[in-house]
Motif scaffolding. Structure first.
Motif: not given
Lengths: 839, 281
Positions: A120-121, A139, A143, A145-146, A153-154, A156, A164, A167-168, B275, B281
Motif C-alpha cells: 500500500l505504501a 507507518c 503518519h 493515520a498509521g 481514514w475515510i 479523516d 487524525i 500531523s506528519q 489520510a 494539518r
C-alpha cells in the motif's frame, strides 16, 4: 453477393440482450426469452377469416406461404427449435463483474495481511529512514493515520483532515528535535519571523544591487510576488518527498523550491545570481589582524615572506582554515614589544595628600605616611577606583569628583572637594584594611555588589591571580601601622567583608593588632617563625620558574609562604597565607609563559636568605608543599627533634630581615605574573606575564561586562583597558561582540555543526594546486581596514566571476543548495565557535 | 486539417475544433493550478488526483447514461459520447501531472496506473478503431451484422458444397480442388493470426488455384468455377468483417471490465492519500 444468392442475410438479432438465437443457419425473429428459452414455434400465427385461416408470415420471411395454415389454424411452416446462446454483451458484463469482485477480494485479502503496508505504501523509503523499517508500526512512525484503520481514514478524508490528530510534521520533529527547534520547525528556515525580518532588512541594506520589490515592511517574502506567503508554515514534506526509493536523496532540492518564497527569482547562478557585495568579508572578526600592513610593511621590514600557510592551518575536515596560536605566529615579533614598558599595573596605591588642606576643610585623615604628604598628587588606579565604588562613603564622593578624577586635580581651597577627597582617602584606608584582613575576598564582595551578581570562585581566582595578601598586610603595617586602631575608633562597627563578627584587639609587643574573634588566618598566633618555613627558600620559586617548563611554572596546589616581620626584632610568629595561583584558561589549557632570559641571579636565588634564622637545617630533597601540620594537624616541629639548633642568635635579626626583605622585594618586582609592593610609591602592583595573562584577561572581561551592564564606575577601567597604551594591549588584536560582553579571546570560526544560510567548504576547492595559494581567491585590498573595536576584513570583496569559472552549466553544481542551507539555527551567535589550532 | 478549418469547416470539423479548444482550456487551467501549487511548495497531487477521480466518475457515468436513456434531462447520447471522448483524452494529461510523468513507486499505485492505462489505452484504441474500421468495412461488398456472421459462413459453405455436388458432379478436377483446399477454407474458422492481422492472401491463393483449374474444365464447368471463386471472396470478406467487428467489440470488453476496478482502487488510493498525507494539518 450473399443476398444475391437468394438467401436472407440477416435475421432478427438482439445483441443488447443476454440471449441470442442458437440456430446455426437462420435466426428466428422471435428470439429467446429473457430466461434463455427458445420461443420459435412457427413462422406465423394464422388468423381466422371468413374463408378460413390466413397466413400472417412477415414479408421479411417471404410473406404468406404457399401452403398456408392447416384447417385447424396451425402454421404450415414450423420452425426449428434451437438452444439459445449467451450474447457477447452478457459475457462482457460477467467479465466486468468478475474483475470487480476479484479486485475487491484482492483488496480484502491484502488488508488482512500484516505486511500489507509494503504494497500500500507509495514506494520504498529512502535509506535515511531505513531505521523506521524495524518498527512494527512502521507507518505510524511518520503518519498519524498509521495507527488507525480504514474507517478513520475515510472519516479523516471526509472531515478534511480533522479526524487524525497528529500531523506528519509533528512526527518528523519527534525524531529530529535535536537539530530542529520544534517550536520553529515549520517556520521558514526554522527562524522566528522577527529574526527573518531583521535578516531581510540587513540583507537589503547590505546588498543595494539586489532588487527587492517593496512589500510588507520587514518581511522577506511577499505572497503578491511569490507563490507562497512568507508567514505560512511549511511542512517538512513540502521539500522532502519520501517514498521514492532507497536511493532517493531527501535533501536534494530543486532551485524552484527556494524560489517558492524568495522574491528574487534566479534561473541560474552564473547569469542571474547577484554579485557578492560583501562575501566573505562582512563578518566581524575576532582577531583584528591587518593583513595589508603585515604583508606590505612589517614582513618586508623584517625581510620575511608573507606566507598565508605560516599562520593558517587546515582543520582535519578541510572545511576551515584555522588560525595558529599566538606563540607560533605572533610572539616572535609582538611578545617583546608587549612586555616593554610594563613596569606593572598598579592595583593599589596611596596618593600624596595635603594635610593642611584637609585640616582646613575641617576634616581629618588620621595617620598617613609622611613621605606621602605635601600637595595632593597621584593617580587613582582603575581597579582601586572600581572597588572604591562599592564603598558607601567613597562612592558618592567619587561621583562628585568625576569619573576621571585624579588627586593632582584637587583644589586645596575647595572645601567640598577636599572633604570628598577625604572620604575617598578613608575609603582607600578601609580598602587596605580589608585587603590585609580578608585578602582577595574583598574583590568578590565589592565586585559582586557593583555588578549585581555574585563572583564565582573561578572568577575570583582569575581576578586575583598570584594575589599575595601578605603584601597588603605588610603594606598596612609599614605604611599605616596605626590603621587598626583608626579603623576601630572611626569605624567601630565596620565588619570585614568575609567575617561577619566583630574584631577584637590583640596586643603584641608594642602594637595593638586587630584580629577577629574567629578566623583562619589572623586568629592564629602571630610573629612566630616556624622552622619548616624558614627552611623554605622563598627565592626558590623564582629559580623554579626559570628552570621549569613554562606551562607548569606555577602549580595549582603550590602555596607560597613568605615570612613577614612586622615588629622590630620580635620573631615570634609566622603567618601562612595560602595563595592559590590559577592561571588557567576556562577550557583548562594553560597559557604559555614568556620565558625570560637567564640571568646571573641564579646563584643568589639558590641561596636561602632565611636559613640564618633556622634552628633546624633543611632536609635534603624535602618536597615543596604545605606544612605537614596543614594536612595532618600535627605540628612538624614536634616531629623533627633536632638536638643541635642552628639558630644564630648573634645576628641582628631585624636588621638582617629588613635587608633581605628589600632584596626580595626587588627580585619579586621583576618577576612576571607576580605582585610587588613598592614602599617608595606606596603602591602594590601586578606585573603581567605578557600575552594571555589571566589577570589582565579577567579584569578586561570585568571592564567589558561592567560597561555592558552600564556600571559607570567601570568607565575609567574600560577606558584604560581599551586605550592604545593599555596593559597588555588586549584590544589591539581582540574584539568583542558588540551586543554582548563576550570578548573574542580566541579566533572564531563557522561552527560546522550549526549550519548557516550560506555555507562554504575549502576542502573541495583547495584540491587544485593553484588554489593552494590563498590569494587566488582572497586578494588583499592593499589598505588598512581596522575600524575601531569591530574589525572588518582587509581583503577585497570576492567576485562571483571567481566562482562562475567553475560553477556554470556543464561544470560544477550551481544549485541554490550548493552554497545555501535551508535549515539554520535560531541562535545566530552559535554559528561561530572559538577554538585554537592544535599545537 | 488547417485547410479544412480555414476553408470550409464542416460540422464535424467545427465540433472537433470546439471540443479540442475546450479541452485545451481546461487542461491549461489545471496546469496553471498545478504550477501554482508546486511553486508554493504545496502538494499538487491532491488537485490532480481529485480532478482525475471526478473525471473517472464522469467517464464511468456514460454507461449509466445509456441505461437511463429514458431521462431526457441527461442530454443526448451523442453529447455524452463527445464529452466521454474528450474528458478521457484530458485525463491522460492530468494523469501525467499526477504521477509526475514517471512510473509510480508503490505497488498499489502501479496497479492503479496499470488499470488506468488499460482503461484509457483501450479507450484510445476504441476511438481509433471506431474512426477507421467502419471506413474499411464500408468499402467491402457486404455489410453483415457481427452476430450474423457465423450463420453466413455456414450458408456460404453450404452454397459451395451445393455447387460442387450439383453442377460439377462429373468434374473430378473441381471436386478434388474443393475437398483438398476449398472445403477446409469454407467450413473452418480462421486462425487467431488472421483475427489479429486479417489478410486476403489465403483467399487470393485459393482464387488463383481455382483459376488454374480452368484449363482443365469444360466451358460449362467454368461457370461453377467462377461461382466458387466468388464464394471464396465472399467468405474472405465475411472473415474480414468478423475480425474487424470483433476488434470493434473486444476493446470495449477490456475498457468496461477494468473501469470499476479502476474506480474502486482509485477511491481507496484517494482515501489513503488524504489520510496519510504529509503536511501540517
Amino acid at each position: 453477393m450473399i443476398h444475391n444468392l437468394g438467401k436472407p442475410a440477416t435475421g432478427y438479432y438482439r445483441p443488447n440482450q443476454n440471449w441470442q438465437c442458437g440456430n446455426a443457419c437462420h435466426s428466428c425473429h422471435f428470439g429467446p426469452s429473457d430466461k434463455g428459452e427458445c420461443q420459435a414455434v412457427a413462422e406465423c400465427n394464422p388468423i381466422a377469416t371468413e374463408t378460413g385461416w390466413k397466413c400472417t408470415r412477415t414479408p421479411l420471411l417471404g410473406g404468406p406461404c404457399d401452403d398456408g395454415p392447416s384447417d385447424s389454424g396451425v402454421c404450415g411452416c414450423a420452425m426449428r427449435h434451437c438452444n439459445p446462446l449467451r450474447s457477447l454483451r452478457w459475457w462482457r458484463g460477467r467479465l466486468t463483474a468478475a474483475v470487480t469482485i476479484a479486485t475487491i477480494g484482492a483488496l480484502v485479502l491484502l488488508f488482512s495481511r500484516p505486511n500489507a503496508n509494503q504494497f500500500l505504501a507509495p514506494g520504498p523509503l529512502s535509506g535515511s529512514h531505513a531505521q523506521v523499517l524495524v518498527d512494527e508500526q512502521r507507518c505510524a512512525a511518520c503518519h498519524g493515520a498509521g495507527g488507525t484503520g480504514p474507517l478513520a481514514w475515510i472519516a479523516d478524508t471526509l472531515s478534511g483532515g480533522r479526524a487524525i490528530p497528529h500531523s506528519q510534521s509533528d512526527l518528523c520533529i519527534v525524531c529530529h528535535k535535536e537539530k530542529i527547534d520544534s517550536a520553529l520547525a515549520t517556520n521558514p528556515h526554522n527562524l522566528s519571523f522577527d529574526l527573518l525580518a531583521e535578516m531581510t532588512k540587513k540583507a537589503q541594506s547590505a546588498s543595494p544591487n539586489v532588487h527587492v520589490t517593496s512589500g510588507i515592511s520587514g518581511q522577506l517574502f511577499n505572497s503578491r510576488t511569490t507563490a507562497r506567503d512568507g508567514h505560512a508554515p511549511i511542512a517538512c514534506s513540502a521539500c522532502h518527498r519520501e517514498h521514492h526509493g532507497h536511493d532517493n536523496d531527501l535533501k536534494q532540492l530543486s532551485d524552484r523550491s527556494c524560489q517558492a518564497c524568495h522574491r528574487q527569482q534566479f534561473n541560474h547562478f552564473a547569469s542571474d545570481h547577484p554579485d557578492f557585495s560583501n562575501w566573505p568579508v562582512a563578518r566581524d572578526r575576532s582577531i583584528k589582524f591587518n593583513h595589508n600592513s603585515h604583508a606590505f610593511k612589517h614582513f618586508i621590514e623584517q625581510n620575511k615572506s608573507f606566507d598565508c600557510n605560516s599562520c593558517h592551518q587546515r582543520d582535519p575536515s578541510g572545511d576551515l582554515q584555522l588560525l595558529g596560536t599566538f606563540e607560533n605566529t605572533c610572539a616572535e615579533c609582538h611578545q617583546p614589544s608587549m612586555m616593554q614598558g610594563s613596569g606593572g599595573w598598579t592595583f593599589f596605591s596611596l596618593p600624596m595628600i595635603d594635610h593642611d588642606a584637609i585640616r582646613g576643610a575641617s576634616s581629618a585623615i588620621g595617620e598617613w605616611p609622611a613621605a606621602a604628604t605635601g600637595d595632593f598628587d597621584g593617580e587613582l588606579p582603575e581597579i582601586m577606583r572600581l572597588l572604591l565604588a562599592a564603598d558607601p562613603k567613597a562612592a558618592p564622593a567619587l561621583n562628585r569628583l568625576g569619573t576621571n578624577f585624579q588627586f593632582g586635580d584637587v583644589d586645596p581651597d575647595d572645601v567640598q572637594q577636599v572633604r570628598d577627597v577625604t572620604d575617598v582617602l578613608w575609603g582607600i584606608k578601609l580598602l587596605l584594611w580589608d585587603f590585609s584582613v580578608d585578602g582577595k575576598e574583598v574583590v568578590r564582595t565589592r565586585l559582586g555588589a557593583l555588578l549585581g551578581n555574585p563572583v564565582s570562585d573561578r572568577e575570583l581566582n582569575d581576578l586575583t591571580v598570584g594575589f599575595d595578601q601578605m603584601k597588603f598586610l605588610r603594606a598596612r603595617l609599614n605604611w599605616l601601622p596605626d590603621l587598626a586602631n583608626e579603623i576601630t575608633l572611626k569605624l567601630p562597627n565596620h565588619n570585614s567583608p568575609r567575617r561577619g563578627s566583630q574584631v577584637v584587639h590583640q596586643v603584641v609587643g608594642d602594637r595593638t593588632l586587630v584580629v577577629p574573634e574567629s578566623g583562619d588566618v589572623l586568629a592564629r598566633p602571630l610573629f612566630q617563625f616556624q622552622d619548616d618555613v624558614l627552611a623554605e627558600n622563598p627565592l626558590k620559586k623564582l629559580l623554579g620558574d626559570r628552570s621549569r617548563n613554562p606551562q607548569s611554572a606555577i602549580p595549582l596546589a603550590e602555596q607560597t609562604q613568605l615570612p613577614v616581620v612586622i615588629d622590630g626584632g620580635q620573631t615570634q610568629n609566622a603567618i601562612r597565607i595560602p595563595e592559590r595561583i590559577d592561571n588557567r584558561y576556562i577550557d583548562g589549557s594553560v597559557p604559555r609563559q614568556f620565558e625570560f632570559p637567564k640571568s646571573t641571579d641564579d646563584e643568589l636565588l639558590a641561596e636561602n636568605p632565611l636559613q640564618v634564622f633556622n634552628r633546624n637545617p633543611p632536609r635534603q630533597n624535602q618536597p615543596l608543599g604545605p606544612p605537614a601540620s596543614d594536612q595532618t594537624g600535627i605540628d612538624r616541629a614536634s616531629e623533627v627533634a633536632d638536638p643541635s639548633p642552628q639558630f644564630d642568635s648573634t645576628i641582628s635579626s631585624a636588621a638582617r630581615i629588613r635587608e633581605l626583605e628589600g632584596a626580595l622585594v626587588e627580585l619579586l618586582r621583576n618577576q612576571r605574573g607576580s605582585w610587588y609592593q613598592d614602599d617608595s610609591t606606596f603602591s602594590i602592583s601586578y606585573r603581567h606575564t605578557g600575552h594571555a595573562d589571566q589577570y589582565l584577561r579577567s579584569w578586561t572581561e570585568i571592564a567589558v561586562k561592567a560597561r555592558h551592564l552600564r556600571v559607570s564606575a567601570a568607565d575609567e577601567l574600560f577606558r584604560a583597558m581599551t586605550s592604545p597604551t593599555a596593559q597588555g594591549q588586549c584590544f589591539a588584536c581582540h574584539s568583542w561582540a558588540g551586543n554582548s560582553a563576550q570578548i573574542h579571546w580566541l579566533p572564531t570560526y563557522r561552527n560546522p555543526a550549526k549550519s548557516q544560510i550560506t555555507k562554504f567548504s575549502h576542502a573541495p576547492h583547495i584540491i587544485q594546486p593553484k588554489l593552494n595559494d590563498c590569494q587566488q581567491c582572497h586578494e588583499l585590498s592593499g589598505s588598512p581596514a581596522i575600524d575601531g573595536i569591530v574589525a572588518f576584513s582587509d581583503f577585497k570583496v570576492m567576485s562571483k566571476a571567481q566562482c562562475v569559472s567553475c560553477h556554470q552549466p556543464g561544470g560544477a553544481e550551481s544549485n541554490c543548495t550548493t552554497c545555501h542551507s535551508y535549515h539554520v539555527h535560531q541562535d545566530i551567535q552559535s554559528y561561530l565557535i572559538e577554538t585554537t589550532t592544535p599545537k | 486539417m488547417m485547410n479544412r478549418l480555414i476553408s470550409k469547416p464542416n460540422r464535424l470539423t467545427r465540433r472537433r475544433a470546439i471540443n479540442a479548444l475546450l479541452l485545451g482550456i481546461a487542461l491549461f487551467g489545471i496546469a496553471a493550478v498545478v504550477n501554482r501549487f508546486e511553486r508554493a511548495l504545496m502538494p499538487s497531487a491532491f488537485v490532480t488526483g481529485i480532478v482525475l477521480w471526478l473525471s473517472l466518475c464522469f467517464l464511468a457515468a456514460f454507461n449509466l447514461r445509456k441505461k437511463l436513456s429514458f431521462l431526457p434531462c441527461l442530454g443526448t447520447s451523442a453529447f455524452w459520447m463527445q464529452a466521454h471522448i474528450y474528458t478521457g483524452l484530458g485525463t491522460f494529461a492530468v494523469f501525467g501531472l499526477h504521477v509526475g510523468w514517471r512510473v509510480p513507486d508503490g505497488g498499489l499505485e502501479r496497479v492503479l496506473a496499470a488499470l488506468y492505462l488499460c482503461v484509457g489505452g483501450s479507450g484510445i484504441y476504441g476511438l481509433y478503431a471506431t474512426r477507421t474500421i467502419p471506413k474499411k468495412l464500408t468499402q467491402l461488398r457486404t455489410e453483415p451484422i457481427f452476430e450474423s456472421i457465423p450463420r453466413l459462413r455456414t450458408h456460404i459453405a453450404k452454397e459451395a458444397l451445393a455447387i460442387i455436388e450439383s453442377q460439377v458432379e462429373h468434374n473430378q478436377v473441381l471436386r478434388a480442388l474443393y475437398y483438398r483446399q476449398l472445403r477446409p477454407f469454407f467450413e473452418n474458422r480462421r486462425t487467431l493470426a488472421y483475427v489479429i492481422a486479417p489478410s486476403a492472401r489465403q483467399a487470393r491463393l485459393l482464387v488463383n488455384e481455382i483459376h488454374k483449374q480452368d484449363r482443365y474444365l469444360a466451358v460449362a464447368d467454368r461457370d461453377a468455377s467462377k461461382k466458387l471463386a466468388q464464394l471464396v471472396r465472399e467468405r474472405d470478406d465475411l472473415d474480414y468483417h468478423g475480425a474487424m467487428q470483433g476488434r470493434l467489440k473486444s476493446w470495449l470488453i477490456l475498457h468496461v471490465a477494468c473501469t470499476y476496478s479502476l474506480l474502486i482502487i482509485a477511491t481507496l488510493h484517494g482515501v489513503m492519500a488524504h489520510a496519510f498525507a504529509g503536511g501540517l494539518r
